[in-house]
Design a protein around this motif. Structure first.
Motif, PDB file in Angstrom:
ATOM      1  N   ASP A   8     124.022  31.638  13.642  1.00 33.25           N
ATOM      2  CA  ASP A   8     124.802  30.965  14.673  1.00 33.25           C
ATOM      3  C   ASP A   8     124.438  29.481  14.589  1.00 33.25           C
ATOM      4  O   ASP A   8     123.382  29.124  14.064  1.00 33.25           O
ATOM      5  CB  ASP A   8     124.429  31.559  16.035  1.00 33.25           C
ATOM      6  CG  ASP A   8     125.082  30.821  17.177  1.00 33.25           C
ATOM      7  OD1 ASP A   8     126.280  30.495  17.069  1.00 33.25           O
ATOM      8  OD2 ASP A   8     124.380  30.564  18.185  1.00 33.25           O
ATOM      9  N   ARG A   9     125.313  28.589  15.066  1.00 34.26           N
ATOM     10  CA  ARG A   9     124.969  27.170  14.975  1.00 34.26           C
ATOM     11  C   ARG A   9     124.274  26.664  16.252  1.00 34.26           C
ATOM     12  O   ARG A   9     123.092  26.377  16.241  1.00 34.26           O
ATOM     13  CB  ARG A   9     126.227  26.312  14.694  1.00 34.26           C
ATOM     14  CG  ARG A   9     125.859  24.897  14.219  1.00 34.26           C
ATOM     15  CD  ARG A   9     127.050  23.953  14.213  1.00 34.26           C
ATOM     16  NE  ARG A   9     127.361  23.500  15.569  1.00 34.26           N
ATOM     17  CZ  ARG A   9     128.383  22.706  15.862  1.00 34.26           C
ATOM     18  NH1 ARG A   9     129.205  22.281  14.920  1.00 34.26           N
ATOM     19  NH2 ARG A   9     128.591  22.336  17.112  1.00 34.26           N
ATOM     20  N   ASP A  10     125.039  26.581  17.344  1.00 37.69           N
ATOM     21  CA  ASP A  10     124.499  25.958  18.561  1.00 37.69           C
ATOM     22  C   ASP A  10     123.415  26.842  19.187  1.00 37.69           C
ATOM     23  O   ASP A  10     123.665  27.998  19.524  1.00 37.69           O
ATOM     24  CB  ASP A  10     125.632  25.699  19.564  1.00 37.69           C
ATOM     25  CG  ASP A  10     126.681  24.745  18.989  1.00 37.69           C
ATOM     26  OD1 ASP A  10     126.291  23.721  18.403  1.00 37.69           O
ATOM     27  OD2 ASP A  10     127.883  25.046  19.106  1.00 37.69           O
ATOM     28  N   GLU A  16     120.923  23.557  21.862  1.00 33.47           N
ATOM     29  CA  GLU A  16     122.158  23.768  22.606  1.00 33.47           C
ATOM     30  C   GLU A  16     122.467  22.572  23.510  1.00 33.47           C
ATOM     31  O   GLU A  16     121.644  22.163  24.318  1.00 33.47           O
ATOM     32  CB  GLU A  16     121.991  25.038  23.458  1.00 33.47           C
ATOM     33  CG  GLU A  16     123.126  25.361  24.380  1.00 33.47           C
ATOM     34  CD  GLU A  16     124.329  25.956  23.654  1.00 33.47           C
ATOM     35  OE1 GLU A  16     124.136  26.831  22.801  1.00 33.47           O
ATOM     36  OE2 GLU A  16     125.459  25.527  23.960  1.00 33.47           O
ATOM     37  N   VAL A  48     126.915  29.971   8.072  1.00 31.19           N
ATOM     38  CA  VAL A  48     126.971  29.660   9.497  1.00 31.19           C
ATOM     39  C   VAL A  48     128.230  30.305  10.082  1.00 31.19           C
ATOM     40  O   VAL A  48     129.311  30.216   9.488  1.00 31.19           O
ATOM     41  CB  VAL A  48     127.006  28.135   9.714  1.00 31.19           C
ATOM     42  CG1 VAL A  48     127.054  27.788  11.205  1.00 31.19           C
ATOM     43  CG2 VAL A  48     125.789  27.473   9.043  1.00 31.19           C
ATOM     44  N   THR A  50     130.195  30.279  13.739  1.00 33.98           N
ATOM     45  CA  THR A  50     130.108  29.587  15.032  1.00 33.98           C
ATOM     46  C   THR A  50     131.420  29.649  15.814  1.00 33.98           C
ATOM     47  O   THR A  50     132.482  29.295  15.291  1.00 33.98           O
ATOM     48  CB  THR A  50     129.644  28.119  14.808  1.00 33.98           C
ATOM     49  OG1 THR A  50     129.622  27.423  16.051  1.00 33.98           O
ATOM     50  CG2 THR A  50     130.524  27.370  13.829  1.00 33.98           C
ATOM     51  N   GLN A  52     133.835  28.041  18.254  1.00 34.72           N
ATOM     52  CA  GLN A  52     134.076  26.634  18.602  1.00 34.72           C
ATOM     53  C   GLN A  52     135.279  26.533  19.539  1.00 34.72           C
ATOM     54  O   GLN A  52     136.281  25.867  19.242  1.00 34.72           O
ATOM     55  CB  GLN A  52     134.282  25.799  17.334  1.00 34.72           C
ATOM     56  CG  GLN A  52     133.011  25.617  16.521  1.00 34.72           C
ATOM     57  CD  GLN A  52     131.956  24.779  17.218  1.00 34.72           C
ATOM     58  OE1 GLN A  52     132.285  23.827  17.922  1.00 34.72           O
ATOM     59  NE2 GLN A  52     130.684  25.108  17.048  1.00 34.72           N
ATOM     60  N   THR A  86     130.497  27.465   6.289  1.00 34.86           N
ATOM     61  CA  THR A  86     130.505  27.460   7.752  1.00 34.86           C
ATOM     62  C   THR A  86     131.850  28.018   8.208  1.00 34.86           C
ATOM     63  O   THR A  86     132.898  27.415   7.962  1.00 34.86           O
ATOM     64  CB  THR A  86     130.307  26.037   8.321  1.00 34.86           C
ATOM     65  OG1 THR A  86     129.003  25.569   7.971  1.00 34.86           O
ATOM     66  CG2 THR A  86     130.443  26.029   9.838  1.00 34.86           C
ATOM     67  N   PHE A  88     134.207  29.085  11.419  1.00 34.50           N
ATOM     68  CA  PHE A  88     134.299  28.747  12.843  1.00 34.50           C
ATOM     69  C   PHE A  88     135.542  29.389  13.436  1.00 34.50           C
ATOM     70  O   PHE A  88     136.516  29.667  12.736  1.00 34.50           O
ATOM     71  CB  PHE A  88     134.336  27.231  13.046  1.00 34.50           C
ATOM     72  CG  PHE A  88     135.631  26.570  12.625  1.00 34.50           C
ATOM     73  CD1 PHE A  88     135.948  26.405  11.287  1.00 34.50           C
ATOM     74  CD2 PHE A  88     136.540  26.122  13.579  1.00 34.50           C
ATOM     75  CE1 PHE A  88     137.145  25.796  10.902  1.00 34.50           C
ATOM     76  CE2 PHE A  88     137.729  25.506  13.209  1.00 34.50           C
ATOM     77  CZ  PHE A  88     138.034  25.342  11.864  1.00 34.50           C
ATOM     78  N   ASP A 137     126.315  37.261  19.562  1.00 30.58           N
ATOM     79  CA  ASP A 137     125.969  37.138  18.138  1.00 30.58           C
ATOM     80  C   ASP A 137     125.503  38.485  17.596  1.00 30.58           C
ATOM     81  O   ASP A 137     125.835  38.878  16.467  1.00 30.58           O
ATOM     82  CB  ASP A 137     124.851  36.106  17.935  1.00 30.58           C
ATOM     83  CG  ASP A 137     125.250  34.710  18.367  1.00 30.58           C
ATOM     84  OD1 ASP A 137     126.380  34.288  18.052  1.00 30.58           O
ATOM     85  OD2 ASP A 137     124.426  34.027  19.003  1.00 30.58           O
TER      86      ASP A 137
END
Ligand SMILES: [Mg+2]
Length: 176
Positions: A8-10, A16, A48, A50, A52, A86, A88, A137
């Motif tokens: 996961d990214r954030d 975060e 990644v 994520t 968004q 990545t 998203f 996640d």
């Protein structure tokens, strides 16, 4: 069989903050480069995944997202680490504007982004890892049959917890 570390990214790669979309908002979680380095040395692809929804909500554009992604990629590359992909998902079923207002199989807890990575890189899901900071996640990883799922700070991500946790993890990577 190929395997990947899905991230996961954030809250995992960067601390975060709500709807980060500019480089000046990014503070990398301590230890994340060591962890990715260790995984890369063990032959894991680094992918990644994520959500968004800030794009769908109109807070920032896809172009801004891609710009930030390039910047993050460069920060890793500068440290000898290749982020292979990545994925998203810009959509949100309730708060998305216009075409972004929809249920998406890519939006975690659904596994669409992870499944794309598995397909593209010919991965063994059972041999792969997912690190996230939300239960969604983990649900996505479970739905994609990812073998090892690691959850940081389940309720409220606290950067200090994530930092401590990630810092030690790279030393144990080979045992996962
Ligand atoms: Mg997160």
């Amino acid at each position: 069989m190929n395997r990947a570390l899905f991230l996961d990214r954030d809250g995992v790669i960067n601390q975060e903050v709500n709807y980060a979309h500019r480089p000046d908002q990014i503070v990398f979680v301590e230890g994340i480069f060591d962890l990715c380095h260790a995984a890369q040395n063990l032959g894991y692809f680094l992918i990644v995944v994520t959500n968004q929804a800030g794009i769908g909500r109109g807070y920032y554009t896809e172009a801004q997202f891609h710009h930030l992604t390039q910047w993050i990629d460069y920060q890793f590359k500068d440290r000898g680490i290749l982020l292979h992909e990545t994925y998203f998902c810009p959509d949100h079923p309730d708060h998305g504007l216009g075409p972004y207002k929809k249920e998406s199989f890519d939006r975690k807890p659904h596994p669409g982004m992870i499944l794309k990575g598995i397909e593209k890189y010919g991965l063994s899901p059972e041999s792969s890892l997912m690190i996230g900071d939300r239960e969604t996640d983990m649900q996505a990883a479970r739905a994609a049959c990812i073998g090892t799922k690691l959850l940081l700070c389940p309720e409220k991500p606290q950067q200090t917890d994530a930092d401590c946790w990630i810092t030690g993890l790279h030393q144990g990577m080979e045992y996962l």
